[in-house]
Structures are given as structure tokens and as C-alpha cells.
Design an enzyme around this catalytic site. Structure first.
Site, PDB file in Angstrom:
ATOM      1  N   PRO A 116       0.846  -1.199   0.000  1.00  0.00           N
ATOM      2  CA  PRO A 116       0.000   0.000   0.000  1.00  0.00           C
ATOM      3  C   PRO A 116       0.879   1.247   0.000  1.00  0.00           C
ATOM      4  CG  PRO A 116      -0.687  -1.550   1.714  1.00  0.00           C
ATOM      5  CD  PRO A 116       0.611  -2.057   1.172  1.00  0.00           C
TER       6      PRO A 116
ATOM      7  N   GLU B 205      17.052 -13.933   1.092  1.00  0.00           N
ATOM      8  CA  GLU B 205      17.265 -13.565  -0.315  1.00  0.00           C
ATOM      9  C   GLU B 205      18.724 -13.123  -0.477  1.00  0.00           C
ATOM     10  OE1 GLU B 205      14.483 -10.597  -1.736  1.00  0.00           O
ATOM     11  OE2 GLU B 205      14.860 -11.096  -3.829  1.00  0.00           O
TER      12      GLU B 205
HETATM   13  C1  6MZ Z   1      12.092  -8.247  -2.348  1.00  0.00           C
HETATM   14  C2  6MZ Z   1      10.649  -7.361  -3.914  1.00  0.00           C
HETATM   15  C3  6MZ Z   1      11.229  -8.146  -4.932  1.00  0.00           C
HETATM   16  O1  6MZ Z   1       4.507  -3.909  -3.941  1.00  0.00           O
HETATM   17  O2  6MZ Z   1       4.774  -1.928  -5.433  1.00  0.00           O
HETATM   18  N1  6MZ Z   1       9.669  -6.625  -4.467  1.00  0.00           N
HETATM   19  N2  6MZ Z   1      11.077  -7.418  -2.631  1.00  0.00           N
HETATM   20  N3  6MZ Z   1      12.709  -8.996  -3.285  1.00  0.00           N
HETATM   21  C4  6MZ Z   1      12.327  -8.971  -4.575  1.00  0.00           C
HETATM   22  N4  6MZ Z   1      13.040  -9.711  -5.470  1.00  0.00           N
HETATM   23  C5  6MZ Z   1      13.446  -9.265  -6.752  1.00  0.00           C
HETATM   24  N5  6MZ Z   1      10.565  -7.896  -6.068  1.00  0.00           N
HETATM   25  C6  6MZ Z   1       9.604  -6.970  -5.768  1.00  0.00           C
HETATM   26  O3  6MZ Z   1       5.626  -4.197  -6.144  1.00  0.00           O
HETATM   27  C7  6MZ Z   1       6.983  -3.794  -6.179  1.00  0.00           C
HETATM   28  C8  6MZ Z   1       7.613  -3.968  -4.835  1.00  0.00           C
HETATM   29  O4  6MZ Z   1       7.685  -5.355  -4.480  1.00  0.00           O
HETATM   30  C9  6MZ Z   1       8.851  -5.632  -3.728  1.00  0.00           C
HETATM   31  C10 6MZ Z   1       9.607  -4.319  -3.585  1.00  0.00           C
HETATM   32  O5  6MZ Z   1       9.270  -3.718  -2.363  1.00  0.00           O
HETATM   33  C11 6MZ Z   1       9.077  -3.503  -4.765  1.00  0.00           C
HETATM   34  O6  6MZ Z   1       9.181  -2.111  -4.576  1.00  0.00           O
HETATM   35  P1  6MZ Z   1       4.476  -3.423  -5.339  1.00  0.00           P
HETATM   36  O7  6MZ Z   1       3.225  -3.787  -6.082  1.00  0.00           O
END
Ligand code: 6MZ
Length: 341
Positions: free
Chosen positions: A92, A189
């Protein structure tokens, strides 16, 4: 096998909304060609660099209308890849045109409008680990509010964001759990044994990535032993890990240890837009790399459903779909030999 992987009814449990936007969606919402190229990485990046890329998608989804349309489009794309159950996750956020509440309401509306007999869609709301404790507490309030308003839609909470920054605050997730949210957590990770121990102690319902746990993958015997006792299902995102260089190759991906030890896992796209992949593609990669047969691929789908945050009623409906599909598509002639059509 490519056709089989594509036709197989699949369950997606680890997909970040703003990493899942396709090139077409970004173009539609006015992203520059250069930005689209940067976002849609079929090439190598690093985990450090990848977090800047999401800013491109965040610009594209900064209005309610664009966010709504992007979410609908992402769901359509998963459905056309034969994903029958999708747990979409998103953080959010507020924008000039949108409060945090409106952000969540817009995504929920898109989910409800998109559900069809082809695809069931649920929401996991994410907490960004880079945020301060107070910010995380505020986001949790929003998440709990929408869990109460839409208990069938908002099924879980996730901890994500750049793993080199921020922190896991256990009390936030304990409170989430008390409010009937399932917990998925990005874990290991990067190598961070102390944090993995804290997470194991909390025992989330699912883990994302779990890259540095097994001793052959810079984990430790102690961590792996503990993991094998807990057996928490892991959401593996092979292409994401290979592109971000946290896994050396598909062959040397830690999923192989989960297969060897018969530990619970599922396959996921992570950010299908950023990593230029599909769930069918992830299945095809695992099939080719580890020489799986059709029955084994189907079993991955079947197991994945049991790790989902769906209600028992929804799981029953989807299990029936998977069983019917198997009967029609994987012919068993004589035990133990299978002939797959
Ligand atoms: C950790 C990740 C990610 O939430 O704005 N996100 N967090 N590791 C990863 N591996 C590559 N890939 C995506 O989608 C984008 C957000 O998801 C998380 C990060 O916080 C990213 O800003 P939303 O819909």
C-alpha cells in the site's frame, strides 16, 4: 513439454503487482521507451539495481485509473497463462492523487471485477522492510482494516523490499497473525543467518526465495537442519534469482536441494514484467533443468494449492479442477509406467 507447461492449470503465490506489469501496460500509461527497456530486464541485473526499477512501474500506477487498469491487465495476463489461482501482492502506498486506503480499495476493486470462472484472485498486502518501524505500524493498520472489510479477498501479509536494508519487526507480524492474516516473508534472499533464525523462530506460513539456507548455498548445517524440522513451504523464483545473480544458474539453483530432500516448495514468477517471464516458463525451466515428467509437474501445481492462503472451500473447488484436468490430460496405463499424452 512447452505446450504441457502452458496448458497445465497453475497456482501463482508470489507475484508483486508493480513488478508484473507488461511492456504494453507501461507503454499505455506513458512510460518512455528507455524506461520500459530498463524495466523489462531479460538481461542481467543485480539485486541492488533491481529495486530502482520498480520506480518506473510506480510512476505508471500513480493514479487510481492507471492502477485499476494495470491490475486488471496483470490478472488477465496470468489467466491467459492458465493460472487458475493467483495471490497477487502489493505494498500500500500513497500518491498525489491517492491515499493509502484508496490504493488498497482500487486494487481490491480490480480484483473483484476480474474474477471469472478461469481465475480466482486473492490479495496479500506487503510491508516494505525499508520503512521505519512507525511506518510499518501504520501500514499494518491499513492492512488489518482491509482484512476486516474484505476477509475473503485479503488473505495475507508479506514482508518484502530490498533485503540489504531495513528490518523484520516480529511484533508487527505477530499482530497481523492475531488478526487472521497468513504470513509470507522474503527470507534469506541475501545471506543473513541471524535474521533467518529470527524468522524461523516466528515460523511464517510461507517463505520467499530461501536462497542462503542450505549449506551448499552459503547457509549452514544448523539452518538447514532447523528448516527440515519446520518444513515451511518456499516460493521459488528461479528466473528472478538467476537474473539478480543470487543463483549462479538454473542448474545450480537451490530448488534442487528441496527436491532432493522432498521439502515443500512452489514455483513463482516474482516480477514477471521485470524478469520477462511467465509461470509456464518457470515450469518449463524446472522441467528441462531437472528432467521432470508430466505427473511431477502436475504434482507441483497440486502441492502449491495446499500451500496457498485460500479458504478450504476455495481449495476444494480448485482441487477438483486440478484432478479433472489430470484425468483428461495425463493418462495412466499401468502402474508404475505412465504414458502421458
Ligand atoms: C524483495 C521485492 C522483490 O509492492 O509496489 N519486491 N522485494 N525482493 C524482490 N526480489 C526481486 N521484487 C519486488 O511491487 C513492487 C515492490 O515489491 C517488492 C519491492 O518492495 C518492490 O518495490 P508493489 O506492487
Amino acid at each position: 513439454m512447452e505446450t504441457f507447461c502452458s496448458k497445465l492449470p497453475k497456482i501463482e503465490l508470489h507475484a508483486h503487482l508493480n513488478g508484473s506489469l507488461s511492456r504494453e501496460t507501461l507503454k499505455k500509461f506513458g512510460c518512455a521507451d528507455n524506461d520500459i527497456l530498463e524495466y523489462n530486464q531479460a538481461k542481467q541485473t543485480t539485486l541492488d539495481q533491481v529495486f530502482d526499477i520498480f520506480k518506473i512501474a510506480h510512476q505508471a500506477t500513480s493514479t487510481k485509473q492507471n492502477l485499476y487498469e494495470s491490475t486488471v491487465k496483470v490478472i488477465e495476463e496470468f489467466a491467459s497463462d492458465n493460472v487458475i489461482y493467483l495471490e497477487l501482492r502489493t505494498t500500500p502506498r500513497k500518491e498525489a492523487d491517492m491515499t493509502e486506503d484508496e490504493y488498497v480499495e482500487t486494487v481490491i476493486k480490480a480484483l473483484l471485477d476480474s474474477e471469472s470462472s478461469d481465475i480466482m484472485v486473492k490479495l496479500i498486502l506487503s510491508i516494505d522492510r525499508r520503512h521505519t518501524y512507525d511506518q510499518q505500524v501504520e501500514t499494518l493498520k491499513t492492512i488489518i482494516k482491509y482484512k476486516k472489510l474484505y476477509p475473503d479477498v485479503v488473505r495475507g501479509i508479506d514482508l518484502s523490499g530490498d533485503p540489504t536494508k531495513g528490518a523484520f519487526f516480529r511484533d508487527i507480524f505477530e499482530k497481523a497473525r492475531r488478526n487472521e492474516l497468513f504470513v509470507a516473508m522474503h527470507c534469506a534472499e541475501i545471506k543473513n543467518d541471524a535474521e533467518v533464525m529470527e524468522m524461523f523462530d516466528f515460523k511464517p506460513d510461507r517463505l520467499g526465495h530461501a536462497t542462503f539456507i542450505h549449506p551448499d548455498f552459503q547457509g549452514s548445517a544448523e539452518l538447514w537442519e532447523l528448516y527440515t524440522k519446520l518444513q515451511i513451504p518456499v516460493e521459488f523464483c528461479l528466473t528472478s534469482n538467476v537474473v539478480c545473480l543470487t543463483s549462479k544458474s538454473y542448474q545450480e539453483h537451490h530448488v534442487r536441494e528441496w527436491m532432493k530432500a522432498n521439502m515443500p516448495f512452489c514455483l513463482s514468477t516474482d516480477d514477471k514484467g521485470v524478469f520477462d517471464t511467465t509461470l509456464s516458463n518457470e515450469f518449463r525451466i524446472v522441467q528441462q533443468t531437472f528432467s521432470l515428467n508430466k505427473e511431477e509437474l502436475w504434482k507441483i501445481s497440486k502441492n502449491t494449492l495446499s500451500y496457498s492462503f485460500a479458504t478450504d472451500r476455495d481449495k476444494n473447488v480448485l482441487n477438483e479442477k486440478l484432478d479433472k484436468w489430470k484425468l483428461a490430460n495425463i493418462k495412466i496405463l499401468k502402474h508404475p509406467y505412465y504414458i502421458c499424452l
